[in-house]
Design a protein around this motif. Structure first.
Motif, PDB file in Angstrom:
ATOM      1  N   MET A   1       9.908   5.003  78.400  1.00 31.20           N
ATOM      2  CA  MET A   1       9.526   6.331  77.915  1.00 31.20           C
ATOM      3  C   MET A   1      10.693   7.313  78.053  1.00 31.20           C
ATOM      4  N   PRO A   2      10.974   8.115  77.034  1.00 30.65           N
ATOM      5  CA  PRO A   2      11.986   9.166  77.179  1.00 30.65           C
ATOM      6  C   PRO A   2      11.629  10.098  78.324  1.00 30.65           C
ATOM      7  N   GLN A   3      12.657  10.650  78.966  1.00 31.42           N
ATOM      8  CA  GLN A   3      12.453  11.537  80.111  1.00 31.42           C
ATOM      9  C   GLN A   3      12.963  12.936  79.786  1.00 31.42           C
ATOM     10  N   THR A   4      12.318  13.951  80.345  1.00 37.43           N
ATOM     11  CA  THR A   4      12.778  15.327  80.205  1.00 37.43           C
ATOM     12  C   THR A   4      13.369  15.779  81.532  1.00 37.43           C
ATOM     13  N   VAL A   5      14.606  16.231  81.480  1.00 37.00           N
ATOM     14  CA  VAL A   5      15.340  16.604  82.688  1.00 37.00           C
ATOM     15  C   VAL A   5      16.036  17.950  82.469  1.00 37.00           C
ATOM     16  N   VAL A  24      16.073  12.688  77.453  1.00 37.13           N
ATOM     17  CA  VAL A  24      16.955  11.534  77.589  1.00 37.13           C
ATOM     18  C   VAL A  24      16.194  10.290  77.126  1.00 37.13           C
ATOM     19  N   PRO A  25      16.634   9.638  76.050  1.00 35.98           N
ATOM     20  CA  PRO A  25      15.915   8.450  75.562  1.00 35.98           C
ATOM     21  C   PRO A  25      16.106   7.252  76.480  1.00 35.98           C
ATOM     22  N   ASP A  26      15.233   6.271  76.326  1.00 33.43           N
ATOM     23  CA  ASP A  26      15.439   5.004  77.015  1.00 33.43           C
ATOM     24  C   ASP A  26      16.737   4.375  76.518  1.00 33.43           C
ATOM     25  N   PRO A  27      17.431   3.639  77.381  1.00 36.82           N
ATOM     26  CA  PRO A  27      18.705   3.045  76.932  1.00 36.82           C
ATOM     27  C   PRO A  27      18.484   1.969  75.881  1.00 36.82           C
ATOM     28  N   GLY A  28      19.314   2.034  74.843  1.00 38.33           N
ATOM     29  CA  GLY A  28      19.296   1.002  73.821  1.00 38.33           C
ATOM     30  C   GLY A  28      20.304  -0.080  74.150  1.00 38.33           C
ATOM     31  N   PRO A  29      20.551  -1.002  73.224  1.00 33.52           N
ATOM     32  CA  PRO A  29      21.527  -2.072  73.465  1.00 33.52           C
ATOM     33  C   PRO A  29      22.890  -1.509  73.881  1.00 33.52           C
ATOM     34  N   GLY A  30      23.411  -2.033  74.970  1.00 27.71           N
ATOM     35  CA  GLY A  30      24.726  -1.617  75.447  1.00 27.71           C
ATOM     36  C   GLY A  30      24.755  -0.294  76.171  1.00 27.71           C
ATOM     37  N   GLU A  31      23.594   0.336  76.405  1.00 25.79           N
ATOM     38  CA  GLU A  31      23.545   1.666  77.010  1.00 25.79           C
ATOM     39  C   GLU A  31      22.959   1.626  78.424  1.00 25.79           C
ATOM     40  N   GLU A 141      20.382  16.090  85.252  1.00 29.76           N
ATOM     41  CA  GLU A 141      19.792  15.233  86.274  1.00 29.76           C
ATOM     42  C   GLU A 141      19.944  13.751  85.950  1.00 29.76           C
ATOM     43  N   LYS A 142      19.841  13.411  84.666  1.00 30.61           N
ATOM     44  CA  LYS A 142      20.050  12.033  84.229  1.00 30.61           C
ATOM     45  C   LYS A 142      20.763  12.075  82.878  1.00 30.61           C
TER      46      LYS A 142
END
Length: 378
Positions: A1-5, A24-31, A141-142
Motif C-alpha cells: 500500500m502507498p504510504q503518506t509521510v 510514497v508508492p510501493d517499490p517497483g522492480p529495482g526500487e 520520513e520515507k
C-alpha cells in the motif's frame, strides 16, 4: 500500500520550503523504500530551491542521507529490508561505455527510481509529481529510490554522520584522493574551506600529504580547517594566495590544488598556485554564466592536469564502507562536520545559516530514535 509521510518541498523558485504530506508508492522492480533517519542540508538543496539546477518544480529536497531499507521491489538483490544504508546519487548501470572500460565512477547512465512520489490529497497541488533532489529526495520520513542508490554500511555508524558521505564529504574527500591522486609526501592546497573543502583537507591528510594549505577569507573557517589536518592557513583577503602557496612550497607551488569554491577568480588562483606538472581539481560547482580565460601558452607551458571532480569520482560500493571503517576506527572524524541537528521544519533556517557561513553541516534528524541507535567510533 502507498504510504503518506511528511517531507520538505520547494514549491516554486525562491519560495520558502514547506513541510507537506507526500505519497510514497510501493517499490517497483529495482526500487527500494528507505526509512530516512538523518539527512544533511547541502548547498545543492538551496540551488534546487533557487531554480539553479532546473525548473522541474515542485522539488522534494534532501539527498545526503542514511537510513534503513523498509521494502524492496522485484529483482532487487543488493539490499534487503533491515539493511542500514547510505543513499547515493550515482547508482552505476554496469553497462555504459564508462562502466565497460572499468571506470564506473564515470557512469553515464546512472539509475533513479522509475516511479514518482506525489503530493497528497488536500494539497493545493494534490497528485503533482515531485522531482527528488539528485534522484533521492530525503528530507522526508520515507523515500523511494533505485535499489542501486542504497549502499549498505555498518549499522554501528551514526546515521547523522554517515549520511554526509552521500554528497559533500565524499565529494571533497574524493576530489583530493580519487581525482587529485594525493599520495605520501605531496603538497596540497585547498581553496575554500566549507564542508567540501574541509573534507578534501581531511582526505589529503589521510593520504599522507605532508603540506596541506587551507585558503579562505574567513579566519573561523581557517581555524576549523586546521582541525581537519591543514598544516598551514592563508587568509586570501590579507595575502595573495598564489604567492603564499608558493612560499609554503619552496617557491614551486603545490602538487595538487583543490578548488572548492567554483568561481573564475579562485580557479585562476588554483591554476597558478600549482607546481609545474601539478594537478588542479575543480570540485566547487560554478553557475551557468561563469567563464574563465587563461593564456593558452600558460596552459601548455605549465603541463600537468586540469580536472573536474564529479562526486569525488567515487564508487559508492567501494568508498562508503571504507570511509565508514575509518570513521569507526577514529581515523576520519565525520562527527566533526556536524554543526547542528535540526528537524524537518528547520530547513529554511538552515539555508539562512548557510548564507552566513555559520555552519559546516546542519543535519535533519528525521528519526531521532533510530539515528541515536548507531554506535560511535571505536
Amino acid at each position: 500500500m502507498p504510504q503518506t509521510v511528511k517531507g520538505v518541498i520547494a514549491r516554486s523558485k525562491g519560495a520558502d520550503v514547506e513541510v507537506v504530506d507526500i505519497v510514497v508508492p510501493d517499490p517497483g522492480p529495482g526500487e527500494a523504500v528507505v526509512k530516512v533517519e538523518a539527512c544533511g542540508v547541502c548547498h545543492t538543496d538551496l540551488h534546487y530551491r533557487e531554480g539553479g539546477i532546473n525548473d522541474e518544480f515542485p522539488f522534494l529536497l534532501g539527498h545526503e542521507a542514511a537510513g534503513t531499507v523498509e521494502a524492496v521491489g522485484e529483482g532487487v538483490t543488493e539490499v534487503e529490508p533491515g539493511d542500514f544504508v547510505i543513499l547515493n546519487w550515482r547508482a552505476v548501470c554496469g553497462q555504459c561505455r564508462a562502466c565497460a572500460k572499468g571506470q564506473p565512477w564515470y557512469c553515464f547512465a546512472t539509475h533513479n527510481a522509475g516511479q514518482k512520489m506525489t503530493l497528497a490529497e488536500g494539497d493545493e497541488m494534490a497528485g503533482a509529481e515531485l522531482s527528488p533532489a539528485l534522484g533521492i529526495g530525503a528530507f522526508v520520513e520515507k523515500t523511494l529510490v533505485h535499489a542501486g542508490q542504497c549502499t549498505k554500511v555498518d549499522r554501528e555508524a551514526s546515521a547523522v554522520a554517515a549520511g554526509l558521505l552521500g554528497c559533500g564529504v565524499m565529494a571533497g574527500f574524493g576530489a583530493a584522493v580519487n581525482t587529485g591522486g594525493v599520495t605520501r609526501g605531496d603538497s596540497v592546497a585547498v581553496i575554500g574551506c566549507g564542508g567540501v573543502g574541509d573534507a578534501a583537507i581531511a582526505g589529503a591528510s589521510l593520504a599522507g600529504a605532508t603540506t596541506v594549505i587551507a585558503v579562505d577569507v574567513d579566519d573561523r573557517k581557517l581555524e576549523t580547517a586546521r582541525s581537519f589536518g591543514a598544516t598551514h592557513t592563508v587568509n586570501s583577503k590579507e595575502k595573495d594566495p598564489v604567492e603564499a602557496i608558493q612560499e609554503l612550497t619552496g617557491g614551486n607551488g603545490a602538487d595538487v590544488v583543490v578548488e572548492a569554491v567554483g568561481r573564475p577568480e579562485t580557479y585562476k588562483q588554483a591554476f597558478y598556485a600549482r607546481d609545474l606538472a601539478g594537478t588542479v581539481v575543480l570540485v566547487g560547482v560554478p553557475t551557468p554564466e561563469m567563464e574563465v580565460t587563461l593564456p593558452l601558452l600558460d596552459v601548455f607551458g605549465r603541463g600537468g592536469a586540469l580536472k573536474s571532480s564529479w562526486y569525488g569520482d567515487c564508487l559508492p560500493s567501494r568508498d562508503f564502507p571504507m570511509l565508514i571503517d575509518l570513521y569507526r576506527q577514529g581515523r576520519f572524524d565525520l562527527d566533526a562536520f556536524v554543526t547542528e541537528r535540526i528537524g524537518l521544519g528547520d530547513v529554511e533556517a538552515a539555508f539562512d545559516k548557510m548564507h552566513g557561513g555559520d555552519v559546516l553541516r546542519s543535519v535533519v534528524v528525521v528519526d531521532e530514535a533510530a539515528a541515536a541507535g548507531g554506535g560511535s567510533p571505536a
